[in-house]
Design a protein around this motif. Structure first.
Motif, PDB file in Angstrom:
ATOM      1  N   GLN A 125       0.858  -1.188   0.000  1.00 37.27           N
ATOM      2  CA  GLN A 125       0.000   0.000   0.000  1.00 37.27           C
ATOM      3  C   GLN A 125       0.893   1.235   0.000  1.00 37.27           C
ATOM      4  OE1 GLN A 125      -2.077  -1.481   3.583  1.00 37.27           O
ATOM      5  NE2 GLN A 125      -3.983  -1.168   2.480  1.00 37.27           N
ATOM      6  N   HIS A 126       1.691   1.334  -1.041  1.00 41.19           N
ATOM      7  CA  HIS A 126       2.742   2.344  -1.053  1.00 41.19           C
ATOM      8  C   HIS A 126       2.238   3.748  -1.352  1.00 41.19           C
ATOM      9  CE1 HIS A 126       5.268  -0.964  -0.351  1.00 41.19           C
ATOM     10  NE2 HIS A 126       5.469  -1.338  -1.597  1.00 41.19           N
ATOM     11  N   SER A 127       0.940   3.905  -1.580  1.00 36.31           N
ATOM     12  CA  SER A 127       0.398   5.270  -1.583  1.00 36.31           C
ATOM     13  C   SER A 127       0.607   5.904  -0.215  1.00 36.31           C
ATOM     14  CB  SER A 127      -1.093   5.262  -1.940  1.00 36.31           C
ATOM     15  OG  SER A 127      -1.830   4.470  -1.036  1.00 36.31           O
ATOM     16  N   PHE A 128       0.671   5.068   0.840  1.00 41.62           N
ATOM     17  CA  PHE A 128       0.994   5.581   2.177  1.00 41.62           C
ATOM     18  C   PHE A 128       2.356   6.275   2.149  1.00 41.62           C
ATOM     19  CE2 PHE A 128      -1.379   1.879   4.541  1.00 41.62           C
ATOM     20  CZ  PHE A 128      -2.518   2.130   3.788  1.00 41.62           C
ATOM     21  N   VAL A 129       3.304   5.634   1.479  1.00 43.57           N
ATOM     22  CA  VAL A 129       4.668   6.173   1.418  1.00 43.57           C
ATOM     23  C   VAL A 129       4.673   7.506   0.683  1.00 43.57           C
ATOM     24  CG1 VAL A 129       7.051   5.699   0.732  1.00 43.57           C
ATOM     25  CG2 VAL A 129       5.543   3.802   1.403  1.00 43.57           C
ATOM     26  N   VAL A 130       3.917   7.585  -0.421  1.00 41.42           N
ATOM     27  CA  VAL A 130       3.856   8.827  -1.197  1.00 41.42           C
ATOM     28  C   VAL A 130       3.321   9.966  -0.340  1.00 41.42           C
ATOM     29  CG1 VAL A 130       2.812   9.947  -3.204  1.00 41.42           C
ATOM     30  CG2 VAL A 130       3.536   7.549  -3.352  1.00 41.42           C
ATOM     31  N   ILE A 131       2.237   9.705   0.359  1.00 41.65           N
ATOM     32  CA  ILE A 131       1.583  10.747   1.163  1.00 41.65           C
ATOM     33  C   ILE A 131       2.479  11.187   2.321  1.00 41.65           C
ATOM     34  CG2 ILE A 131      -0.367  11.206   2.690  1.00 41.65           C
ATOM     35  CD1 ILE A 131      -1.998   9.277   0.851  1.00 41.65           C
ATOM     36  N   VAL A 132       3.025  10.213   3.039  1.00 40.87           N
ATOM     37  CA  VAL A 132       3.842  10.533   4.211  1.00 40.87           C
ATOM     38  C   VAL A 132       5.148  11.208   3.793  1.00 40.87           C
ATOM     39  CG1 VAL A 132       5.086   9.571   6.183  1.00 40.87           C
ATOM     40  CG2 VAL A 132       2.800   8.708   5.591  1.00 40.87           C
ATOM     41  N   ASP A 133       5.771  10.723   2.725  1.00 37.87           N
ATOM     42  CA  ASP A 133       7.006  11.326   2.228  1.00 37.87           C
ATOM     43  C   ASP A 133       6.787  12.804   1.917  1.00 37.87           C
ATOM     44  OD1 ASP A 133       9.839  10.495   1.130  1.00 37.87           O
ATOM     45  OD2 ASP A 133       8.979  11.789  -0.402  1.00 37.87           O
ATOM     46  N   ALA A 134       5.684  13.106   1.248  1.00 38.14           N
ATOM     47  CA  ALA A 134       5.382  14.502   0.919  1.00 38.14           C
ATOM     48  C   ALA A 134       5.155  15.319   2.186  1.00 38.14           C
ATOM     49  CB  ALA A 134       4.159  14.564   0.007  1.00 38.14           C
ATOM     50  N   TYR A 135       4.365  14.788   3.113  1.00 35.99           N
ATOM     51  CA  TYR A 135       4.018  15.538   4.322  1.00 35.99           C
ATOM     52  C   TYR A 135       5.252  15.842   5.160  1.00 35.99           C
ATOM     53  CZ  TYR A 135       1.317  17.021   8.387  1.00 35.99           C
ATOM     54  OH  TYR A 135       0.785  17.752   9.417  1.00 35.99           O
ATOM     55  N   LEU A 136       6.113  14.855   5.334  1.00 29.65           N
ATOM     56  CA  LEU A 136       7.298  15.046   6.165  1.00 29.65           C
ATOM     57  C   LEU A 136       8.325  15.970   5.506  1.00 29.65           C
ATOM     58  CD1 LEU A 136       7.861  11.443   7.596  1.00 29.65           C
ATOM     59  CD2 LEU A 136       6.678  13.382   8.663  1.00 29.65           C
ATOM     60  N   LYS A 137       8.143  16.223   4.200  1.00 28.36           N
ATOM     61  CA  LYS A 137       9.036  17.144   3.498  1.00 28.36           C
ATOM     62  C   LYS A 137       8.390  18.515   3.295  1.00 28.36           C
ATOM     63  CE  LYS A 137      11.660  13.484   1.220  1.00 28.36           C
ATOM     64  NZ  LYS A 137      11.880  12.710  -0.025  1.00 28.36           N
TER      65      LYS A 137
END
Length: 759
Positions: free
Chosen positions: A434-446
């Protein structure tokens, strides 16, 4: 003799001086020509259109604007008219000799067969039954009379002797056909065309003779779109020239003078009179919603502009976009590879919203964007792009990534789940995790935070803890009770366990950032589930049954073993991006970890080809593409620099087979762009891993401030970092060769000092 010798010596001296001046002059002129060559000129869209076996890039070379829906490109076939699906995921294959037609929608470097809809083909005579049967209208072509550059494609169709030129806006394909003198001017609409054999479920074509218009739709069941009921694409083709005659066909039966056909083996044609110019220009508007919006897209994006006017505008857009990055130094091949890779990263995902902000949502309803969102995006190969492509967009175009993340959240709100591999307006369920999680979190933390993070978190938590109707976790009950996916339920349970562990690691991070401390600890605990499939004796990841019996492969090097998704045990041995230090601990020591990882790369060099998957480091697929940077965690950043550079130099070329595998919507190309600038993302965390910069200077222009990367003494031999500072502060290249995103969010300078020997 002495006098003679003296005269000869004088002549020789003059000759040498003259020769040296000539050499210096030519060197200066070459340097001047190099400096005058624009970023646009360095792009070669044919890179990634060829290859063999698993080394096919599958990138369409046709015309489009950045992230455009309209990807107008030739769909080819071999001289024997045998369509090999594996070669044509992007429609075009460089090794072919025939063009079947020019279609308007394409996948971008994927490993799946879909799209290739709204086919059009010019002809120099009225069609016969043989013409419309099994692509009898196809034409031979030669690369000698073919041109491709960003936003433009042209080719001479040899069979009918017609010059084809293509350009595009975001939602409109623009064609120009030049016919030989005295030839009939005919245009075919093989509207049932699809890259997927028999992919057209149904279609319709209408010829509006009075208004010089052809319009229709196709419902395509591709290998992905067929999973959610197909993708319906509307088109309107508008001509400035008066249509002289027309007809349709159905199952190869031609009906002259008929203006409408419906079915899955249909098409139509129009012809122009002798008094018409030998050059025909027309526009093809696309829409996922209606004919009216297809017409509106033409009106808004093209209007009455000519082909040349549209192309010049499209070309300028590409120039401006490519000029966002400036480079100094490097050799010609490195510049070609870099700017072509940069170009590839700008092809997708797809702008799926239309004029006025309307888009077809995952609930199959028409919605309109609010004013804060510029575009709605779809077509996201998330299993791939979360690693390199989307972090790259976050660095160079964070405003665009913001709209991409907003689109994912809208998919959740309207479709009920966060997607795994969204295509058009549907869930495909393709790949794992469910790597859309990674996309969302990566953006938010940056720092990309202007979206509904609470709704996003709600969708992520639901997807990680409950059974879902669409793109949830398979066998989630086992995941929650056993902490892994058992072998008897899914042979690839080990690789799925690794994916879910990674997803839960980023969920733990975002839960902590949002203040959900209980969730943070719960997901942190679950992120350690990768340990449940780690074989402590063999030191590889292996599936096991629900009763705990190991099911390790007979060979760690079997790349076709179904225990691992698109890889083997060696590829997945390094896939714990959420907890690399924890992975290193399982090896017993950093030294042993380095020894094994070094062996992994050393052995991969014995197979420099990309035809078959390399059982060691496989540069052409995603599971292990982070592996080269893992040396940084074990105190051997020099080995990262060594092997990343080796792969950049040997796995990427300037030829049609210049990508090591499917580009997967920019993933492989983004791997190269990251390598070129000297650092690489650890997806899901606001951290970058130091690599080996290629150019002496790179400037990335951003709204938040320029990022300048200086690499003193960088060259093809000076690949090792001797020293690095960020905004004047030194980086410990031995103990902590990493960057924090906070260090480069705004105007920043990275300065490397390079050498030929490891630090």
């Amino acid at each position: 003799i002495n006098a003679e010798y003296g005269m000869k010596g004088c002549c020789i001296e003059i000759s040498v001086v003259y020769t040296m001046k000539l050499i210096l002059c030519f060197a200066f002129l070459f340097s001047l020509a190099l400096s005058q060559k624009s970023n646009y000129d360095y792009v070669d869209p044919f890179i990634g259109t060829g290859g063999e076996g698993f080394g096919i890039g599958s990138v369409p070379p046709g015309a489009q604007r950045p992230f455009g829906l309209a990807r107008v490109s030739p769909d080819t076939v071999g001289f024997d008219n045998v369509f090999i699906e594996w070669n044509h995921f992007g429609g075009y294959y460089y090794g072919d000799g025939n063009i079947r037609c020019f279609s308007h929608t394409h996948m971008v470097g994927s490993g799946a067969l879909d799209y290739g809809t709204i086919g059009i083909m010019p002809l120099s005579h009225l069609p016969t039954a043989d013409d419309v049967s099994d692509y009898g209208f196809r034409s031979s072509f030669s690369h000698d009379t073919e041109t491709s550059k960003p936003g433009y494609y042209s080719v001479l169709l040899e069979t009918p002797n017609i010059q084809v030129e293509l350009t595009a806006t975001e939602r409109v394909g623009v064609h120009r056909y030049t016919y030989a003198t005295n030839n009939n001017k005919v245009i075919l609409f093989p509207i049932s065309h699809s890259l997927t054999p028999n992919g057209c479920h149904t279609a319709e074509i209408n010829i509006d003779y009075a208004n010089n218009e052809v319009y229709g739709y196709t419902l395509n069941y591709g290998s992905l779109s067929g999973r959610f009921g197909g993708y319906k694409s509307y088109f309107v083709a508008h001509f400035n020239n008066r249509i002289n005659s027309y007809g349709i066909w159905n199952s190869s039966q031609i009906q002259q003078g008929q203006a409408k056909a419906t079915g899955n083996e249909i098409g139509g044609y129009i012809a122009f009179g002798d008094d018409t110019s030998s050059t025909i220009e027309f526009r093809v508007g696309l829409s996922s919603i209606s004919y009216d919006l297809a017409r509106n897209n033409i009106k808004a994006e093209v209007g009455t502009n000519s082909f040349d006017q549209v192309f010049l505008e499209t070309q300028q857009i590409w120039m401006n976009t490519l000029n966002q990055i400036e480079v100094e130094g490097g050799i010609e091949d490195q510049r070609v590879k870099f700017f072509t890779a940069f170009y590839h990263t700008l092809l997708a995902p797809t702008i799926f919203s239309e004029t006025g902000g309307f888009y077809l949502g995952f609930d199959n309803k028409v919605h309109q964007l609010n004013q804060s969102q510029t575009n709605y995006y779809s077509d996201m190969s998330i299993w791939d792009v979360h690693r390199t492509e989307f972090p790259w967009l976050g660095l160079v175009q964070p405003e665009r990534l913001l709209d991409i993340v907003r689109s994912l959240v809208l998919m959740y709100k309207q479709g009920g789940d966060l997607p795994r591999w969204p295509l058009a307006n549907g869930f495909t369920g393709c790949m794992e995790g469910q790597h859309s999680f990674v996309v969302i979190v990566d953006a938010y933390l940056k720092g990309i935070t202007d979206f509904d993070i609470q709704a996003a978190y709600q969708g992520m938590k639901a997807g990680a803890t409950t059974s879902r109707p669409n793109d949830g976790r398979e066998y989630i009950e086992d995941w929650l009770s056993l902490g892994y996916i058992p072998y008897e339920k899914d042979h690839s349970g080990a690789s799925k366990t690794l994916s879910y562990s990674f997803d839960d690691s980023v969920l733990s991070s975002i839960a902590g950032a949002l203040g959900y401390t209980l969730d943070q600890q719960m997901f942190l605990n679950r992120s350690k589930n990768y340990l449940n499939v780690w074989h402590p004796e063999y030191k590889f990841f292996c599936p096991k049954t629900s009763s705990g019996e190991w099911q390790c492969p007979l060979s760690w090097l079997n790349v076709f073993d179904d225990r691992y998704v698109e890889g083997d045990a060696w590829h997945y041995r390094w896939f714990v991006p959420g907890d690399v230090p924890g992975l290193i601990q399982q090896f017993g020591s950093k030294d042993y970890f380095v020894t094994e990882l070094d062996y992994f790369f050393y052995m991969s060099e014995y197979d420099p080809l990309n035809v078959l998957p390399n059982p060691y480091y496989w540069a052409g697929n995603e599971p292990d593409i982070l592996a080269g940077y893992l040396f940084n965690f074990a105190g051997r950043a020099d080995l990262t620099q060594k092997y990343v550079r080796w792969n950049m130099d040997n796995k990427y070329t300037t030829k049609p087979d210049g990508l090591p595998g499917n580009d997967d919507y920019g993933t492989m190309s983004a791997w190269y762009t990251w390598g070129s600038i000297g650092f690489y993302p650890l997806a899901g965390k606001p951290v970058y891993l130091i690599g080996s910069p290629v150019f002496n200077k790179v400037t990335i222009h951003r709204n938040a401030g320029d990022l300048v990367i200086i690499a003193n003494n960088a060259s093809t031999s000076n690949i090792y970092v001797q020293k690095l500072s960020v905004n004047g502060q030194p980086v410990d290249m031995k103990g902590s060769p990493f960057l924090q995103h906070s260090q480069i969010m705004s105007k920043s300078v990275l300065e490397f000092w390079m050498g030929s020997q490891p630090l």
